[in-house]
Design a protein around this motif. Sequence first.
Motif, short mmCIF file in Angstrom:
data_model
loop_
_atom_site.label_atom_id
_atom_site.label_comp_id
_atom_site.label_asym_id
_atom_site.label_seq_id
_atom_site.Cartn_x
_atom_site.Cartn_y
_atom_site.Cartn_z
N ILE A 46 -2.98 -11.05 -10.15
CA ILE A 46 -4.36 -10.75 -9.77
C ILE A 46 -4.98 -9.75 -10.74
N GLY A 47 -4.20 -8.77 -11.14
CA GLY A 47 -4.62 -7.84 -12.19
C GLY A 47 -5.53 -6.71 -11.76
N THR A 48 -5.60 -6.42 -10.49
CA THR A 48 -6.44 -5.33 -9.99
C THR A 48 -5.61 -4.05 -9.93
N ALA A 49 -6.12 -2.98 -10.51
CA ALA A 49 -5.36 -1.74 -10.63
C ALA A 49 -4.86 -1.21 -9.28
N ASP A 50 -5.72 -1.19 -8.26
CA ASP A 50 -5.31 -0.67 -6.95
C ASP A 50 -4.19 -1.50 -6.34
N ILE A 51 -4.29 -2.80 -6.48
CA ILE A 51 -3.28 -3.69 -5.91
C ILE A 51 -1.96 -3.52 -6.67
N ILE A 52 -2.02 -3.47 -7.99
CA ILE A 52 -0.82 -3.26 -8.79
C ILE A 52 -0.17 -1.94 -8.41
N SER A 53 -0.96 -0.90 -8.33
CA SER A 53 -0.44 0.43 -7.99
C SER A 53 0.25 0.43 -6.63
N ALA A 54 -0.38 -0.18 -5.64
CA ALA A 54 0.20 -0.21 -4.29
C ALA A 54 1.47 -1.04 -4.25
N MET A 55 1.46 -2.19 -4.85
CA MET A 55 2.64 -3.06 -4.82
C MET A 55 3.78 -2.50 -5.66
N ARG A 56 3.42 -1.85 -6.75
CA ARG A 56 4.46 -1.21 -7.57
C ARG A 56 5.12 -0.07 -6.80
N ALA A 57 4.32 0.71 -6.07
CA ALA A 57 4.86 1.81 -5.26
C ALA A 57 5.78 1.27 -4.17
N GLU A 58 5.38 0.18 -3.53
CA GLU A 58 6.21 -0.41 -2.47
C GLU A 58 7.49 -1.01 -3.05
N ALA A 59 7.37 -1.65 -4.19
CA ALA A 59 8.51 -2.34 -4.80
C ALA A 59 9.51 -1.39 -5.46
N GLU A 60 9.02 -0.26 -5.91
CA GLU A 60 9.85 0.67 -6.67
C GLU A 60 11.18 1.00 -6.01
N ALA A 61 11.16 1.28 -4.72
CA ALA A 61 12.38 1.66 -4.01
C ALA A 61 13.20 0.45 -3.58
N ARG A 62 12.63 -0.73 -3.69
CA ARG A 62 13.29 -1.91 -3.15
C ARG A 62 13.74 -2.92 -4.20
N LEU A 63 13.27 -2.77 -5.41
CA LEU A 63 13.63 -3.69 -6.48
C LEU A 63 14.41 -2.98 -7.58
N SER A 64 15.39 -3.67 -8.12
CA SER A 64 16.07 -3.16 -9.30
C SER A 64 15.09 -3.22 -10.47
N PRO A 65 15.33 -2.47 -11.52
CA PRO A 65 14.46 -2.59 -12.70
C PRO A 65 14.40 -4.02 -13.23
N GLU A 66 15.52 -4.74 -13.14
CA GLU A 66 15.56 -6.13 -13.61
C GLU A 66 14.66 -7.03 -12.76
N ALA A 67 14.68 -6.82 -11.44
CA ALA A 67 13.85 -7.63 -10.55
C ALA A 67 12.36 -7.31 -10.74
N ALA A 68 12.04 -6.04 -10.94
CA ALA A 68 10.64 -5.66 -11.19
C ALA A 68 10.16 -6.29 -12.50
N LYS A 69 11.01 -6.25 -13.51
CA LYS A 69 10.66 -6.86 -14.80
C LYS A 69 10.48 -8.38 -14.64
N ALA A 70 11.34 -9.01 -13.85
CA ALA A 70 11.25 -10.46 -13.62
C ALA A 70 9.96 -10.80 -12.88
#
Length: 175
Positions: A46-70
């Motif tokens: 989607i590419g919206t800064a607020d959405i990326i920021s929120a989803m990245r914050a949620e995913a940070e504790a739950r995804l490995s760096p490899e999964a986030a990169k994927a």
Amino acid sequence: MSIDTLKSALPDYAKDLKLNIGSLSNETILNDQQKYGCMLACAYAIGTADIISAMRAEAEARLSPEAAKAAKAAAAIMGMNNVYYRSIHLLSNETYKTLPARLRMNVIGAPGIEKPDFELFSMAVSAVNGCGMCLDAHEAELRKAGFTSEQIQAAIRIASVVNAVACVLAAEQVA
């Protein structure tokens, strides 16, 4: 920013979106890598800064760096593939379907995580981008990997809600 922050930023007319994004966060039909990988991939698509920021914050504790990169790689490669294959599908001239794409897609073969999870991320991004040809291809791969209709639907539900939240928040910034 977090999902809770997004929920509180949504206007009253989008109450259903508030409820849906909350329930998707508590979804149990997908594991955390699948669920938060889809959310992150859709946010990047989607590419919206607020959405990326929120989803990245949620995913940070739950995804490995490899999964986030994927997840990010799924958004990137599907950004290209969805446009290409949707166009090929829409063109009346059948010749284009017989030509090789000649586009690099190496990440699909080696995504750095389990291939079926990458397919699920790609499925969610393809839903956001509206490529029926890609949706069919990813659904077939997910079925081969043993995913159920309910699991595949969960990825599409994630895509639809993340997209709708982004649209409403973007519209509210204009209003």
